[in-house]
Design a protein around this motif. Structure first.
Motif, mmCIF file in Angstrom:
data_model
loop_
_atom_site.group_PDB
_atom_site.id
_atom_site.type_symbol
_atom_site.label_atom_id
_atom_site.label_comp_id
_atom_site.label_asym_id
_atom_site.label_seq_id
_atom_site.Cartn_x
_atom_site.Cartn_y
_atom_site.Cartn_z
ATOM 1 N N UNK A 59 0.835 -1.203 0.000
ATOM 2 C CA UNK A 59 0.000 0.000 0.000
ATOM 3 C C UNK A 59 0.871 1.255 0.000
ATOM 4 N N UNK A 60 2.008 1.210 0.703
ATOM 5 C CA UNK A 60 2.893 2.382 0.716
ATOM 6 C C UNK A 60 3.485 2.582 -0.679
ATOM 7 N N UNK A 61 3.977 1.467 -1.242
ATOM 8 C CA UNK A 61 4.620 1.569 -2.549
ATOM 9 C C UNK A 61 3.655 2.068 -3.608
ATOM 10 N N UNK A 62 2.404 1.538 -3.586
ATOM 11 C CA UNK A 62 1.494 1.918 -4.658
ATOM 12 C C UNK A 62 1.114 3.387 -4.551
ATOM 13 N N UNK A 63 0.993 3.920 -3.341
ATOM 14 C CA UNK A 63 0.622 5.336 -3.243
ATOM 15 C C UNK A 63 1.798 6.232 -3.616
ATOM 16 N N UNK A 64 3.008 5.725 -3.508
ATOM 17 C CA UNK A 64 4.176 6.528 -3.876
ATOM 18 C C UNK A 64 4.714 6.130 -5.244
ATOM 19 N N UNK A 65 3.933 5.339 -5.961
ATOM 20 C CA UNK A 65 4.368 4.967 -7.312
ATOM 21 C C UNK A 65 3.699 5.887 -8.336
ATOM 22 N N UNK A 66 4.489 6.394 -9.244
ATOM 23 C CA UNK A 66 3.980 7.276 -10.308
ATOM 24 C C UNK A 66 4.366 6.693 -11.660
ATOM 25 N N UNK A 67 3.538 6.980 -12.664
ATOM 26 C CA UNK A 67 3.923 6.568 -14.018
ATOM 27 C C UNK A 67 5.132 7.379 -14.472
ATOM 28 N N UNK A 68 5.080 8.688 -14.166
ATOM 29 C CA UNK A 68 6.155 9.582 -14.598
ATOM 30 C C UNK A 68 6.621 10.412 -13.405
ATOM 31 N N UNK A 124 -1.097 24.231 -14.940
ATOM 32 C CA UNK A 124 -0.671 22.999 -14.262
ATOM 33 C C UNK A 124 -1.505 22.737 -13.014
ATOM 34 N N UNK A 125 -1.797 23.802 -12.264
ATOM 35 C CA UNK A 125 -2.500 23.566 -10.988
ATOM 36 C C UNK A 125 -3.930 23.064 -11.185
ATOM 37 N N UNK A 126 -4.440 23.176 -12.405
ATOM 38 C CA UNK A 126 -5.794 22.663 -12.654
ATOM 39 C C UNK A 126 -5.800 21.171 -12.989
ATOM 40 N N UNK A 127 -4.629 20.589 -13.148
ATOM 41 C CA UNK A 127 -4.576 19.195 -13.609
ATOM 42 C C UNK A 127 -4.608 18.223 -12.426
ATOM 43 N N UNK A 128 -5.556 17.274 -12.494
ATOM 44 C CA UNK A 128 -5.723 16.303 -11.406
ATOM 45 C C UNK A 128 -4.647 15.223 -11.441
ATOM 46 N N UNK A 129 -4.101 14.974 -12.641
ATOM 47 C CA UNK A 129 -3.155 13.852 -12.774
ATOM 48 C C UNK A 129 -1.703 14.247 -12.511
ATOM 49 N N UNK A 130 -1.481 15.529 -12.120
ATOM 50 C CA UNK A 130 -0.109 15.960 -11.831
ATOM 51 C C UNK A 130 -0.015 16.453 -10.383
ATOM 52 N N UNK A 178 11.698 21.515 -11.763
ATOM 53 C CA UNK A 178 10.545 22.299 -12.240
ATOM 54 C C UNK A 178 10.949 23.679 -12.693
ATOM 55 N N UNK A 179 11.998 23.757 -13.546
ATOM 56 C CA UNK A 179 12.333 25.023 -14.218
ATOM 57 C C UNK A 179 11.349 25.208 -15.368
ATOM 58 N N UNK A 180 11.711 26.057 -16.325
ATOM 59 C CA UNK A 180 10.786 26.320 -17.441
ATOM 60 C C UNK A 180 10.475 25.027 -18.201
ATOM 61 N N UNK A 181 11.511 24.180 -18.378
ATOM 62 C CA UNK A 181 11.320 22.973 -19.189
ATOM 63 C C UNK A 181 10.523 21.911 -18.417
ATOM 64 N N UNK A 182 10.928 21.634 -17.155
ATOM 65 C CA UNK A 182 10.248 20.599 -16.372
ATOM 66 C C UNK A 182 8.783 20.938 -16.127
ATOM 67 N N UNK A 183 8.503 22.204 -15.801
ATOM 68 C CA UNK A 183 7.119 22.605 -15.526
ATOM 69 C C UNK A 183 6.267 22.479 -16.791
ATOM 70 N N UNK A 184 6.848 22.901 -17.919
ATOM 71 C CA UNK A 184 6.085 22.820 -19.173
ATOM 72 C C UNK A 184 5.891 21.353 -19.574
ATOM 73 N N UNK A 185 6.884 20.519 -19.299
ATOM 74 C CA UNK A 185 6.735 19.090 -19.615
ATOM 75 C C UNK A 185 5.615 18.474 -18.771
ATOM 76 N N UNK A 186 5.583 18.816 -17.475
ATOM 77 C CA UNK A 186 4.531 18.283 -16.598
ATOM 78 C C UNK A 186 3.154 18.707 -17.104
ATOM 79 N N UNK A 187 3.055 19.957 -17.522
ATOM 80 C CA UNK A 187 1.767 20.479 -17.996
ATOM 81 C C UNK A 187 1.370 19.820 -19.322
ATOM 82 N N UNK A 188 2.362 19.665 -20.206
ATOM 83 C CA UNK A 188 2.072 19.089 -21.535
ATOM 84 C C UNK A 188 1.632 17.633 -21.402
ATOM 85 N N UNK A 189 2.354 16.846 -20.595
ATOM 86 C CA UNK A 189 1.968 15.437 -20.414
ATOM 87 C C UNK A 189 0.623 15.367 -19.692
#
Ligand SMILES: Cc1cc2nc3c(=O)[nH]c(=O)nc-3n(C[C@H](O)[C@H](O)[C@H](O)COP(=O)(O)OP(=O)(O)OC[C@H]3O[C@@H](n4cnc5c(N)ncnc54)[C@H](O)[C@@H]3O)c2cc1C
Length: 467
Positions: A34-43, A161-167, A48-59
């Motif tokens: 249960x611990x592992x699954x809640x801390x497991x992410x697909x990505x 980004x803050x509107x996205x439920x999956x990030x 979270x600079x300009x590139x990382x933040x934009x990548x998170x939003x785009x995905x």
């Protein structure tokens, strides 16, 4: 802290519930799951600079990721942006492809609501000869570039980004170490300083030029310093004018560039030797403005061989009916510098021979770092974002693992095909213009003049830079 308390409470609740069950279960292994699954992410996106933040939003906005979990880890504090009257000294010239990406993720409208500058024309010239090249937006059928403050860009993408439920975004994330997948493993593990552990199917390193992800991957990294600093500042123009031209003059010490912000203000990027940069930062505001006007305006003694070679070459161009000269616009003169806006950044080159290993990919400055003379650095990173978004989407569509080498290899190959020639051209330009050696000055002046005369070549260059 509060996250940890919540997490502990949840853990205790799970253990209590399991202990109350009427049959015997191995509570420890279920708890581990249960611990592992809640801390497991697909990505997991590190940085979270300009590139990382934009990548998170785009995905996050990619429909193929709608039921996937994405985690963005940024070591900096939560970014709280407030509009200030004074422009930030950190701006980026964004190319049309970056504009399209930001528009696609819904961030451009927020930038429009705040402020940006438009570049309709670019004029680049050599201080040691009459050679010059211009790019006009009417010749290219699109804007040459947009000048956006880095903070405004981050705030605009952050809003979407803050509107996205999956990030999920975690700030002040202190990453201790990464354990990347070994031969028969599929997941990466991220150990945090506070003892938390995250796992993921694909780890995307967007953690800048000193990337810890890259170091952990152990890939070969070619890098050098230019022994130059980029001085940035917000400067005031002497006259209120329609400010839509980006100016760049190549001096023997490095290029000085003015990027339009408003009709009264431009953003300065002045690359010069480390010693000269130190002197410039130590000058009073008036002295700095004088030094800048001299850098833009001062007539340098031209070598007679260079002048003769240019004359002959221009005659040849006239003979074959190619334009030998363009309308030379006079650059603006500067009347002041915004107080406290001067800063200097070390300039260097860096390229990872491999952007990927199993389950891991490098993106943006973590993979490649260039001299700012062509305004390409973050644009290359946004190009990576575009490609990765498409290729990871394809991996999901075909039912493959996100960390699959087959797909990641495609990403690496596509991006290196674009990034490597661009980076070599930028480094080549730096070397070509970093000398006063007459044969080189002649060669580069003829090259610049020829490129200017040959419209298809000029278009090809700008189209490559715009991707
Ligand atoms: C003077 C100057 C002018 C420039 N002008 C232009 C321009 O006009 N156009 C252009 O395209 N480019 C320009 N660039 C280049 C551009 O600024 C960079 O390419 C861009 O900032 C890179 O963005 P990034 O997100 O990849 O990396 P970074 O901006 O370095 O972001 C990395 C992020 O990762 C975080 N991080 C690092 N390590 C960790 C860790 N262990 N855990 C968690 N988080 C971590 C950092 O806090 C940071 O937020 C310029 C650069 C300079 C120096």
């Amino acid at each position: 802290m509060s996250f940890n308390i919540m997490f502990l409470r949840k853990t205790v609740n799970v253990r209590n519930t399991l202990n109350r069950l009427p049959f015997n279960l191995n509570t420890n292994s279920i708890l581990k799951y249960s611990i592992n699954s809640s801390n497991h992410y697909d990505v997991v996106i590190a940085g979270g600079g300009m590139v990382g933040t934009t990548l998170a939003c785009t995905l996050g906005k990619n429909t193929k990721f709608s039921d996937r979990r994405i985690l963005l880890l940024e070591s900096g504090k939560k970014f709280k942006w407030q509009l200030k009257e004074q422009y930030s000294n950190r701006v980026s010239a964004l190319n049309p492809s970056t504009y399209n990406l930001l528009d696609r993720v819904g961030a451009w409208k927020h930038i429009t609501d705040v402020r940006y500058g438009s570049v309709k024309r670019m004029q680049v010239w050599d201080a040691l000869s009459d050679a010059m090249i211009t790019f006009n937006h009417d010749e290219l059928s699109e804007m040459v570039a947009y000048i956006v403050e880095n903070d405004v860009l981050l705030a605009a993408v952050g809003k979407e980004l803050e509107q996205l439920q999956n990030v999920t975004t975690i700030n002040e994330a202190k990453i201790k170490e990464y354990q990347l997948p070994k031969k028969h493993e599929d997941t990466s593990t991220i150990n945090m300083e506070d003892g938390t552990t995250y796992t993921c199917n694909v780890l995307l390193g967007c953690d800048g030029a000193n990337s810890l992800v890259r170091k952990t991957m152990g890939v070969h990294y070619v890098s050098w310093n230019y022994n130059q600093k980029g001085i940035v500042a917000t400067v005031k123009l002497s006259e209120d004018t329609e400010n839509v031209v980006a100016w760049q003059r190549f001096l023997p010490t490095g290029p000085v560039a003015l990027l339009p912000l408003t009709n009264k203000l431009s953003s300065l990027v002045w690359s010069t030797t480390t010693e000269h940069a130190k002197t410039l930062l130590g000058l009073s505001e008036e002295q700095f403005v004088d030094a800048l006007n001299e850098a833009i305006w001062k007539t340098h003694q031209q070598n007679s061989m260079v002048t003769e070679a240019m004359k002959t070459f221009n005659k040849c161009l006239d003979f074959i009916q190619l334009p030998s000269s363009a309308v030379r616009q006079l650059p603006p003169s500067i009347s002041g510098v915004e107080p406290g806006s001067r800063a200097a950044f070390p300039l260097g080159f860096g390229h990872a021979s491999n952007y990927i290993t199993k389950g891991v990919a490098l993106v943006g400055d973590a993979a490649h770092r260039v001299h700012p003379l062509a305004g390409q650095g973050v644009n290359l990173g946004f190009g990576d974002v575009n490609t990765l978004d498409r290729i990871l989407g394809e991996a999901i569509y075909s039912g493959s693992s996100l960390g699959s080498l087959n797909y990641l290899k495609q990403y690496e190959s596509e991006r290196q095909q674009h990034n490597v020639p661009t980076m070599l051209a930028i480094d080549g330009l730096h070397k070509l213009y970093n000398t006063e050696f007459t044969p080189v000055v002649i060669l580069r002046s003829l090259g610049l003049q020829f490129t200017h005369a040959l419209n298809p070549l000029k278009k090809a260059i700008i189209q490559h830079a715009a991707q």
